[in-house]
Design a protein around this motif. Structure first.
Motif, PDB file in Angstrom:
ATOM      1  N   THR A   2      42.437  17.539  42.139  1.00 29.12           N
ATOM      2  CA  THR A   2      42.253  18.880  42.679  1.00 29.12           C
ATOM      3  C   THR A   2      43.564  19.661  42.636  1.00 29.12           C
ATOM      4  OG1 THR A   2      40.513  18.087  44.153  1.00 29.12           O
ATOM      5  CG2 THR A   2      41.555  20.187  44.715  1.00 29.12           C
ATOM      6  N   HIS A   3      43.497  20.906  42.143  1.00 27.93           N
ATOM      7  CA  HIS A   3      44.660  21.775  42.081  1.00 27.93           C
ATOM      8  C   HIS A   3      44.470  22.933  43.054  1.00 27.93           C
ATOM      9  CE1 HIS A   3      47.467  24.555  39.515  1.00 27.93           C
ATOM     10  NE2 HIS A   3      48.033  24.171  40.639  1.00 27.93           N
ATOM     11  N   VAL A   4      45.336  22.988  44.068  1.00 24.58           N
ATOM     12  CA  VAL A   4      45.330  24.081  45.031  1.00 24.58           C
ATOM     13  C   VAL A   4      46.410  25.074  44.630  1.00 24.58           C
ATOM     14  CG1 VAL A   4      45.663  24.763  47.432  1.00 24.58           C
ATOM     15  CG2 VAL A   4      44.500  22.615  46.902  1.00 24.58           C
ATOM     16  N   VAL A   5      46.006  26.309  44.387  1.00 26.84           N
ATOM     17  CA  VAL A   5      46.947  27.380  44.058  1.00 26.84           C
ATOM     18  C   VAL A   5      47.007  28.337  45.242  1.00 26.84           C
ATOM     19  CG1 VAL A   5      47.426  29.335  42.537  1.00 26.84           C
ATOM     20  CG2 VAL A   5      46.568  27.196  41.578  1.00 26.84           C
ATOM     21  N   VAL A   6      48.209  28.594  45.733  1.00 27.21           N
ATOM     22  CA  VAL A   6      48.411  29.465  46.895  1.00 27.21           C
ATOM     23  C   VAL A   6      49.174  30.700  46.438  1.00 27.21           C
ATOM     24  CG1 VAL A   6      49.354  29.642  49.226  1.00 27.21           C
ATOM     25  CG2 VAL A   6      48.481  27.442  48.396  1.00 27.21           C
ATOM     26  N   VAL A   7      48.597  31.872  46.660  1.00 26.99           N
ATOM     27  CA  VAL A   7      49.200  33.132  46.235  1.00 26.99           C
ATOM     28  C   VAL A   7      49.818  33.811  47.451  1.00 26.99           C
ATOM     29  CG1 VAL A   7      48.837  35.351  45.101  1.00 26.99           C
ATOM     30  CG2 VAL A   7      47.468  33.356  44.426  1.00 26.99           C
ATOM     31  N   GLY A   8      51.143  33.863  47.482  1.00 23.22           N
ATOM     32  CA  GLY A   8      51.850  34.450  48.612  1.00 23.22           C
ATOM     33  C   GLY A   8      52.729  33.424  49.286  1.00 23.22           C
ATOM     34  N   ALA A  87      35.885  31.759  35.832  1.00 26.23           N
ATOM     35  CA  ALA A  87      36.663  30.740  35.120  1.00 26.23           C
ATOM     36  C   ALA A  87      37.540  29.931  36.062  1.00 26.23           C
ATOM     37  CB  ALA A  87      37.527  31.399  34.050  1.00 26.23           C
ATOM     38  N   LYS A  88      37.693  30.413  37.321  1.00 25.17           N
ATOM     39  CA  LYS A  88      38.571  29.790  38.315  1.00 25.17           C
ATOM     40  C   LYS A  88      40.001  29.710  37.784  1.00 25.17           C
ATOM     41  CE  LYS A  88      36.914  26.377  40.791  1.00 25.17           C
ATOM     42  NZ  LYS A  88      36.227  25.112  41.166  1.00 25.17           N
ATOM     43  N   ASP A 101      41.278  24.703  41.326  1.00 27.03           N
ATOM     44  CA  ASP A 101      40.044  24.205  41.935  1.00 27.03           C
ATOM     45  C   ASP A 101      39.809  24.895  43.268  1.00 27.03           C
ATOM     46  OD1 ASP A 101      39.338  21.958  40.019  1.00 27.03           O
ATOM     47  OD2 ASP A 101      41.373  21.374  40.575  1.00 27.03           O
ATOM     48  N   VAL A 102      40.927  25.114  43.984  1.00 27.96           N
ATOM     49  CA  VAL A 102      40.906  25.834  45.258  1.00 27.96           C
ATOM     50  C   VAL A 102      41.998  26.893  45.200  1.00 27.96           C
ATOM     51  CG1 VAL A 102      41.258  25.679  47.749  1.00 27.96           C
ATOM     52  CG2 VAL A 102      40.064  23.836  46.548  1.00 27.96           C
ATOM     53  N   LEU A 103      41.648  28.107  45.577  1.00 23.35           N
ATOM     54  CA  LEU A 103      42.612  29.203  45.605  1.00 23.35           C
ATOM     55  C   LEU A 103      42.751  29.687  47.040  1.00 23.35           C
ATOM     56  CD1 LEU A 103      44.369  31.267  43.987  1.00 23.35           C
ATOM     57  CD2 LEU A 103      42.317  32.714  43.856  1.00 23.35           C
ATOM     58  N   VAL A 104      43.996  29.908  47.466  1.00 19.99           N
ATOM     59  CA  VAL A 104      44.248  30.434  48.812  1.00 19.99           C
ATOM     60  C   VAL A 104      45.068  31.711  48.696  1.00 19.99           C
ATOM     61  CG1 VAL A 104      45.051  29.937  51.135  1.00 19.99           C
ATOM     62  CG2 VAL A 104      44.349  28.040  49.656  1.00 19.99           C
ATOM     63  N   LEU A 105      44.617  32.760  49.355  1.00 22.30           N
ATOM     64  CA  LEU A 105      45.328  34.035  49.372  1.00 22.30           C
ATOM     65  C   LEU A 105      46.076  34.176  50.689  1.00 22.30           C
ATOM     66  CD1 LEU A 105      42.552  36.314  47.817  1.00 22.30           C
ATOM     67  CD2 LEU A 105      44.447  35.143  46.660  1.00 22.30           C
ATOM     68  N   ILE A 271      37.607  30.036  47.449  1.00 21.26           N
ATOM     69  CA  ILE A 271      38.784  30.849  47.783  1.00 21.26           C
ATOM     70  C   ILE A 271      38.883  30.986  49.294  1.00 21.26           C
ATOM     71  CG2 ILE A 271      39.968  33.050  47.459  1.00 21.26           C
ATOM     72  CD1 ILE A 271      38.453  33.432  44.869  1.00 21.26           C
ATOM     73  N   TRP A 272      40.077  30.760  49.813  1.00 18.83           N
ATOM     74  CA  TRP A 272      40.361  30.837  51.237  1.00 18.83           C
ATOM     75  C   TRP A 272      41.441  31.900  51.456  1.00 18.83           C
ATOM     76  CZ3 TRP A 272      38.175  26.691  54.360  1.00 18.83           C
ATOM     77  CH2 TRP A 272      37.504  25.715  53.607  1.00 18.83           C
ATOM     78  N   ALA A 273      41.648  32.293  52.697  1.00 22.49           N
ATOM     79  CA  ALA A 273      42.697  33.271  53.009  1.00 22.49           C
ATOM     80  C   ALA A 273      43.248  33.007  54.406  1.00 22.49           C
ATOM     81  CB  ALA A 273      42.165  34.695  52.908  1.00 22.49           C
ATOM     82  N   ALA A 274      44.520  33.358  54.599  1.00 27.40           N
ATOM     83  CA  ALA A 274      45.168  33.154  55.898  1.00 27.40           C
ATOM     84  C   ALA A 274      46.342  34.098  56.052  1.00 27.40           C
ATOM     85  CB  ALA A 274      45.639  31.701  56.039  1.00 27.40           C
ATOM     86  N   GLY A 275      46.701  34.369  57.291  1.00 33.83           N
ATOM     87  CA  GLY A 275      47.876  35.179  57.581  1.00 33.83           C
ATOM     88  C   GLY A 275      47.550  36.659  57.744  1.00 33.83           C
ATOM     89  N   ASP A 276      48.572  37.503  57.565  1.00 37.90           N
ATOM     90  CA  ASP A 276      48.430  38.942  57.807  1.00 37.90           C
ATOM     91  C   ASP A 276      47.374  39.604  56.934  1.00 37.90           C
ATOM     92  OD1 ASP A 276      50.463  38.722  59.639  1.00 37.90           O
ATOM     93  OD2 ASP A 276      51.928  39.893  58.508  1.00 37.90           O
ATOM     94  N   CYS A 277      47.068  39.001  55.775  1.00 39.94           N
ATOM     95  CA  CYS A 277      46.099  39.615  54.861  1.00 39.94           C
ATOM     96  C   CYS A 277      44.668  39.338  55.255  1.00 39.94           C
ATOM     97  CB  CYS A 277      46.338  39.124  53.431  1.00 39.94           C
ATOM     98  SG  CYS A 277      45.909  37.376  53.161  1.00 39.94           S
ATOM     99  N   ALA A 278      44.441  38.403  56.172  1.00 44.75           N
ATOM    100  CA  ALA A 278      43.104  37.860  56.396  1.00 44.75           C
ATOM    101  C   ALA A 278      42.578  38.163  57.792  1.00 44.75           C
ATOM    102  CB  ALA A 278      43.115  36.346  56.186  1.00 44.75           C
ATOM    103  N   SER A 279      41.264  38.259  57.881  1.00 45.84           N
ATOM    104  CA  SER A 279      40.627  38.361  59.185  1.00 45.84           C
ATOM    105  C   SER A 279      40.452  36.967  59.776  1.00 45.84           C
ATOM    106  CB  SER A 279      39.254  39.029  59.053  1.00 45.84           C
ATOM    107  OG  SER A 279      38.359  38.171  58.344  1.00 45.84           O
TER     108      SER A 279
END
Length: 404
Positions: A2-8, A87-88, A101-105, A271-279
């Motif tokens: 599994t490849h987790v890519v975190v943007v930010g 295409a993920k 495989d998993v993307l986090v914003l 796709i997941w999200a956390a922090g100031d950008c997320a509810s």
């Protein structure tokens, strides 16, 4: 694998990748940051760092070697320009494509700026959000110069405090009726107004900025009441907006930030999200929290849920601000309060403001009062609400309220 890519690569992104490894995640992790430096603390930028009390390296959340040691691929000075959900994949600057495989914003937020039509793009006009902002402002902080602060929230007040301590002449303009109007009760506004004026800061409330003056560089400002002020430079602190353009362009559900469920997942299950950008969900209501505490806690909850823990994220809001020799600590959220009760400390400058909605305790603002801050925080998180008469009575043993 599994490849987790975190943007930010801010507080949330750094907390998430560290939590994954700490919990035994063995897949590939990539952390992508737009800045040239590794993840760092933002709150000290408008406090100790701008004062010159902290070296840049002390801002770093972890040494640069940590990421290599933990087998975390760290891309700095890199932006993600597109997400292909089918295409993920994500496309980086330079047209490099990464599969996930998993993307986090964890893209954070952007400072609101003044329109160019009223001088917002003039030289000498600064925001205060990232390291580059603080580095640009630092040379301007010369004793005797005049600085205009636009906005009476915490960022504006912290910048005003630093400038005053550095010997500058400071004028702060707040278009609302009072400073901190959006986030605090009048009692807290009064406390900090008095504090700043005691340090020579001129505070103008209930008057807006008509425009900044100057041809290529700011030289002053005209206010909505016609007053003109001279200024050698200006700092704009009028709030932030969540960085949701990437999510929006990818077709994710976006409201007040990137919409997530109680576990931190977006409208795309990968796709997941956390922090100031997320509810997040607080008392069954979607909200967005702009705080270090939420960025850490929400990101760590997402990390656990990526690993299949299936845990709801339950925010426990807390905030802080340092101004002069005052440390403000806030527990809870005061949304919907009906009454505020003040507990005075034993020494000048020590006090706390307790927010109630009817009989329910919602939040506490504690000024130089860490003991009552911690008591208030524990009461709020336990859902307990002492009678206001006990809070205001100087004879009350506050610690005993925890056992009552």
């Amino acid at each position: 694998m599994t490849h987790v890519v975190v943007v930010g690569a801010g507080q949330a992104g750094a907390s998430l990748v560290a939590k994954l490894r700490a919990e035994g995640f063995s897949g590939a992790i990539t952390l992508i940051g737009a800045e040239k430096v590794p993840p760092y603390q933002r709150p000290p930028l408008s406090k100790g760092y701008l004062l010159g009390d902290l070296a840049q390296e002390r801002l770093y959340l972890r040494p640069l070697e940590f990421y290599a040691d933990q087998d975390i691929t760290l891309h700095l000075d890199t932006r993600v320009v597109a997400i292909d959900r089918a295409a993920k994949t994500v496309t980086l600057t330079g047209e490099k494509v990464l599969a996930y495989d998993v993307l986090v914003l964890t893209t954070g937020a952007h400072p609101r700026t003044l329109p160019a039509a009223i001088g917002g793009m003039l030289d000498g006009v600064y925001a205060m959000r990232v390291l580059a902002d603080a580095d640009a402002i630092a040379p301007e902080m010369v004793a005797g110069r005049q600085v205009l602060i636009v906005g009476g929230g915490y960022i504006g007040l912290e910048a005003a405090a630093v400038a005053a301590k550095r010997g500058l002449r400071v004028t702060l303009v707040e278009m609302a009726d009072r400073i901190l109007q959006r986030v605090a009760a009048p009692q807290t506004s009064d406390y900090f107004r008095t504090l700043h004026r005691s340090h020579g800061v001129t505070i103008r409330e209930g008057v807006g900025l008509d425009r900044l003056l100057g041809d290529t560089r700011v030289t002053g400002a005209r206010l909505t009441d016609g007053t003109e002020l001279a200024a050698d430079f200006a700092i704009v602190g009028v709030g932030i907006t969540p960085a949701t353009i990437l999510a929006d362009s990818a077709g994710l559900l976006v409201g007040n930030g990137i919409t997530t469920d109680i576990q931190g997942r977006t409208s795309d299950p990968h796709i997941w999200a956390a922090g100031d950008c997320a509810s997040c969900i607080f008392h069954d209501t979607p909200i967005r929290l702009e705080s270090v505490g939420n960025a850490i806690d929400q990101a760590e909850a997402v990390a656990l849920n990526i690993m299949g823990r299936d845990l709801p994220y339950q925010p426990k809001p807390w905030f802080w601000s340092d101004q002069y020799d005052c440390k403000l600590q806030i527990a809870g959220l005061n949304i919907g309060y009906t009454d505020v009760y003040t507990r005075m400390g034993d020494t000048p400058g020590v006090q706390s403001h307790w927010y109630y909605r009817g009989a329910d305790l919602l939040a506490v603002d504690a000024m130089n009062d860490p003991r009552n801050y911690m008591i208030g925080k524990r009461l709020i998180e336990a859902g307990r609400s002492p009678a206001p008469a006990l809070i205001t009575d100087p004879a009350t043993d506050m610690k005993a309220l925890l056992a009552a």
